[in-house]
Design a protein around this motif. Structure first.
Motif, PDB file in Angstrom:
ATOM      1  N   UNK A 268      41.195  28.891  41.828  1.00 49.80           N
ATOM      2  CA  UNK A 268      41.083  30.038  40.716  1.00 49.80           C
ATOM      3  C   UNK A 268      42.465  30.657  40.895  1.00 49.80           C
ATOM      4  N   UNK A 269      42.863  31.125  39.710  1.00 52.13           N
ATOM      5  CA  UNK A 269      44.095  31.471  39.308  1.00 52.13           C
ATOM      6  C   UNK A 269      44.231  32.616  38.235  1.00 52.13           C
ATOM      7  N   UNK A 270      44.684  33.945  38.722  1.00 57.37           N
ATOM      8  CA  UNK A 270      45.125  34.887  37.451  1.00 57.37           C
ATOM      9  C   UNK A 270      46.304  34.350  36.520  1.00 57.37           C
ATOM     10  N   UNK A 271      45.904  34.313  35.469  1.00 53.84           N
ATOM     11  CA  UNK A 271      46.649  33.822  34.224  1.00 53.84           C
ATOM     12  C   UNK A 271      46.473  34.535  33.072  1.00 53.84           C
ATOM     13  N   UNK A 272      46.909  33.813  31.853  1.00 61.40           N
ATOM     14  CA  UNK A 272      46.659  34.460  30.549  1.00 61.40           C
ATOM     15  C   UNK A 272      46.118  33.524  29.601  1.00 61.40           C
ATOM     16  N   UNK A 273      45.575  34.125  28.497  1.00 63.90           N
ATOM     17  CA  UNK A 273      44.995  33.436  27.607  1.00 63.90           C
ATOM     18  C   UNK A 273      46.023  32.323  26.720  1.00 63.90           C
ATOM     19  N   UNK A 274      47.364  32.806  27.026  1.00 63.79           N
ATOM     20  CA  UNK A 274      48.426  31.918  26.092  1.00 63.79           C
ATOM     21  C   UNK A 274      48.299  30.745  26.785  1.00 63.79           C
ATOM     22  N   UNK A 275      47.860  30.478  28.039  1.00 61.65           N
ATOM     23  CA  UNK A 275      47.816  29.248  28.794  1.00 61.65           C
ATOM     24  C   UNK A 275      46.464  28.391  28.257  1.00 61.65           C
ATOM     25  N   UNK A 276      45.676  28.685  27.891  1.00 63.53           N
ATOM     26  CA  UNK A 276      44.528  28.078  27.430  1.00 63.53           C
ATOM     27  C   UNK A 276      44.413  26.732  26.755  1.00 63.53           C
ATOM     28  N   UNK A 277      45.624  26.736  25.771  1.00 68.17           N
ATOM     29  CA  UNK A 277      45.856  25.374  24.977  1.00 68.17           C
ATOM     30  C   UNK A 277      46.328  24.226  25.983  1.00 68.17           C
ATOM     31  N   UNK A 278      46.985  24.610  27.054  1.00 63.84           N
ATOM     32  CA  UNK A 278      47.485  23.689  28.261  1.00 63.84           C
ATOM     33  C   UNK A 278      46.367  23.561  29.399  1.00 63.84           C
ATOM     34  N   UNK A 279      45.423  24.384  29.292  1.00 70.13           N
ATOM     35  CA  UNK A 279      44.520  24.280  30.368  1.00 70.13           C
ATOM     36  C   UNK A 279      43.285  23.407  29.836  1.00 70.13           C
ATOM     37  N   UNK A 280      42.767  23.528  28.487  1.00 75.04           N
ATOM     38  CA  UNK A 280      41.757  23.004  28.016  1.00 75.04           C
ATOM     39  C   UNK A 280      41.774  21.430  27.838  1.00 75.04           C
ATOM     40  N   UNK A 281      43.066  20.746  27.315  1.00 74.03           N
ATOM     41  CA  UNK A 281      43.001  19.335  27.361  1.00 74.03           C
ATOM     42  C   UNK A 281      42.970  18.829  28.716  1.00 74.03           C
ATOM     43  N   UNK A 282      43.499  19.360  29.733  1.00 74.94           N
ATOM     44  CA  UNK A 282      43.648  18.802  30.980  1.00 74.94           C
ATOM     45  C   UNK A 282      42.363  18.955  31.896  1.00 74.94           C
ATOM     46  N   UNK A 283      41.595  19.832  31.582  1.00 76.69           N
ATOM     47  CA  UNK A 283      40.269  20.212  32.484  1.00 76.69           C
ATOM     48  C   UNK A 283      38.792  20.220  31.641  1.00 76.69           C
ATOM     49  N   UNK A 284      38.979  19.895  30.068  1.00 77.60           N
ATOM     50  CA  UNK A 284      37.833  19.835  29.390  1.00 77.60           C
ATOM     51  C   UNK A 284      36.962  20.944  29.449  1.00 77.60           C
ATOM     52  N   UNK A 285      35.788  20.979  29.731  1.00 78.43           N
ATOM     53  CA  UNK A 285      34.750  21.909  29.745  1.00 78.43           C
ATOM     54  C   UNK A 285      35.008  22.448  31.301  1.00 78.43           C
ATOM     55  N   UNK A 286      35.656  22.022  32.215  1.00 73.64           N
ATOM     56  CA  UNK A 286      35.532  22.296  33.623  1.00 73.64           C
ATOM     57  C   UNK A 286      36.286  23.481  34.188  1.00 73.64           C
ATOM     58  N   UNK A 287      36.347  24.672  33.333  1.00 73.17           N
ATOM     59  CA  UNK A 287      36.880  26.020  33.807  1.00 73.17           C
ATOM     60  C   UNK A 287      36.084  27.157  32.966  1.00 73.17           C
ATOM     61  N   UNK A 288      36.399  28.306  33.807  1.00 73.59           N
ATOM     62  CA  UNK A 288      35.618  29.273  32.951  1.00 73.59           C
ATOM     63  C   UNK A 288      36.589  30.513  33.120  1.00 73.59           C
ATOM     64  N   UNK A 289      36.293  31.655  32.647  1.00 71.17           N
ATOM     65  CA  UNK A 289      37.268  32.849  32.817  1.00 71.17           C
ATOM     66  C   UNK A 289      36.319  33.850  33.066  1.00 71.17           C
ATOM     67  N   UNK A 290      36.898  34.652  33.989  1.00 76.85           N
ATOM     68  CA  UNK A 290      36.205  36.098  34.565  1.00 76.85           C
ATOM     69  C   UNK A 290      37.137  37.193  34.326  1.00 76.85           C
ATOM     70  N   UNK A 291      36.634  38.439  34.466  1.00 71.78           N
ATOM     71  CA  UNK A 291      37.436  39.607  34.581  1.00 71.78           C
ATOM     72  C   UNK A 291      37.871  39.698  35.914  1.00 71.78           C
ATOM     73  N   UNK A 292      38.736  40.520  36.424  1.00 70.79           N
ATOM     74  CA  UNK A 292      38.845  40.794  37.968  1.00 70.79           C
ATOM     75  C   UNK A 292      37.895  41.889  38.229  1.00 70.79           C
ATOM     76  N   UNK A 293      36.943  41.186  39.302  1.00 70.60           N
ATOM     77  CA  UNK A 293      35.855  42.061  39.680  1.00 70.60           C
ATOM     78  C   UNK A 293      36.232  43.723  40.056  1.00 70.60           C
ATOM     79  N   UNK A 294      34.683  44.252  39.805  1.00 74.32           N
ATOM     80  CA  UNK A 294      34.870  45.781  40.224  1.00 74.32           C
ATOM     81  C   UNK A 294      35.142  45.510  41.680  1.00 74.32           C
TER      82      UNK A 294
END
Length: 427
Positions: A268-294
């Protein structure tokens, strides 16, 4: 990318200035300010500053945009200045001199720049297009009813998580702070930590916890609000993550870079949408996104919305030409706005009509992130300058580390921050 990323030194394909005149790049190395324009007939030379974006192709894009502008406006030459390292410090220092740029971008908007008369109001630049900018983009640059910048990109920051790792551990993606703490602890092993929020163990987490518990940082009228009981409760809660030793600290890159997540150092890591083009090729569909929880019942999930805003130097000699450039690029050229948002990392176009045509953001996890921003997005107040944020973050770190009485520490930070805000507002 996040404004904080500009404080870190990164390598572009070159540093310095490039002069674009009559649509042609004339200089290709560091240089003194060009007197420029005589060879092309340009009557005005604009100096336009950008921080050194880390995404490949961003600098070339800025030059292409300048070239297109000079073709449409051959009487105005454009010097693109690419500023590496601590952009904010260099910008604020240069604004006090005759070498100040005509047009420059800033990360989190500074209300003080407007109140000091350093940046020009741009209501006339927006014109009828104002209603096409999302509420966050216009509210964040409004001071006393006037618009002092044009948002170029919205940067969305959220939690990334590895689906397979959480699933294998029997962990449901957390929807409360208690759940996040429990998940981070359960996912921590001898080799890996469960969560990365920043090398200092704080990052945006203190801000996020305050927001997610129904608290605020600064009121619209400039009163420090992070001394409330809700804020104290939320900041004290951060100590649990530190006590559990479930946070990754001192990694080779900070939270804005997805390397720790992509390399499997944390699930789990706090990061940004800007990083998604690097995350997607590396992990495929094996990641999701969440807001910081209440934080708890009565609070709300949070994603942080930052980004970059184009401003005009009100004290410069070329205000009219500078406004023309900002209007041409960030109001009129929807194709270039979409290119800048989609092609060099992922960012959200602040104009709703442009965002609607951004195909790369219209499906999958990127779309989920955009929807999270629309539902839970929060931006830092315009008074959240370095002296204010430093007082807050230093205190949050002490509270999280158990270094003193939380209430006393926070009360002291409130006093320091209020003094700084009062200076900004001339009180």
């Amino acid at each position: 990318m996040s404004a904080r990323r500009s404080e870190l030194s990164r390598r572009g394909f070159l540093t310095g200035s490039l002069l674009v005149t009559a649509g042609t790049v004339l200089t290709t190395a560091c240089s003194t300010d060009p007197t420029g324009g005589s060879s092309s007939g340009a009557k005005t030379t604009l100096n336009v500053w950008y921080h050194a974006y880390g995404e490949a192709g961003a600098q070339q894009a800025a030059l292409r945009y300048a070239t297109a502008f000079t073709k449409a406006n051959p009487d105005i030459a454009v010097k693109v200045t690419w500023v590496p390292g601590d952009y904010s410090s260099k910008l604020y220092a240069t604004l006090l001199t005759d070498a100040a740029p005509d047009v420059f971008e800033i990360g989190d908007f500074s209300e003080a720049l407007a109140r000091r008369g350093q940046i020009a109001p741009l209501d006339d630049v927006y014109g009828s297009a104002k209603s096409d900018f999302n509420t966050n983009a216009t509210e964040s640059v409004t001071v006393d009813g006037k618009l002092y910048g044009v948002k170029m990109i919205d940067d969305v920051m959220m939690l990334y998580y590895r689906k397979s790792v959480l699933s294998k551990a029997g962990i449901t993606p957390p929807t409360t702070f208690d759940g996040l703490v429990a998940a981070a602890k359960a996912l921590t092993t001898k080799k890996n930590k469960g969560l990365f929020v920043g090398n200092d163990g704080i990052g945006d987490s203190a801000i996020l916890n305050v927001f997610s518990n129904g608290g605020d940082l600064v009121t619209p009228d400039g009163k420090v609000a992070f001394g409330s009981a809700r804020a104290l409760e939320a900041l004290t809660g951060l100590k649990r993550l530190h006590d559990d030793k479930s946070l990754l600290l001192g990694f080779t890159t900070d939270w804005w870079d997805p390397a720790a997540f992509v390399q499997g150092v944390v699930p789990m890591q706090w990061c940004g949408l800007w990083a998604m083009p690097a995350v997607s090729p590396a992990l495929g569909d094996d990641f999701g996104v969440l807001p910081w929880p209440a934080y708890k019942a009565g609070g709300a999930p949070v994603v942080r919305v930052g980004g970059w805003t184009s401003c005009v130097n009100a004290k410069g000699k070329n205000v009219a030409a500078a406004k023309k450039f900002v209007q041409w690029l960030w109001v009129q050229q929807s194709d270039l706005q979409k290119d800048f948002a989609e092609s060099y990392g992922f960012h959200v176009p602040p104009r709703t009509s442009v965002a609607a045509t951004a195909k790369k953001l219209s499906a999958g996890t990127a779309k989920e992130t955009v929807e999270l921003a629309e539902k839970y997005g929060k931006h830092n107040p315009g008074t959240w300058e370095t002296a204010v944020s430093s007082a807050f973050n230093a205190t949050a770190a002490k509270i999280a580390g158990g270094q003193g009485d939380p209430a006393a520490l926070l009360a002291d930070a409130v006093k320091k921050a209020q003094r700084e805000i009062d200076k900004q507002l001339g009180r």
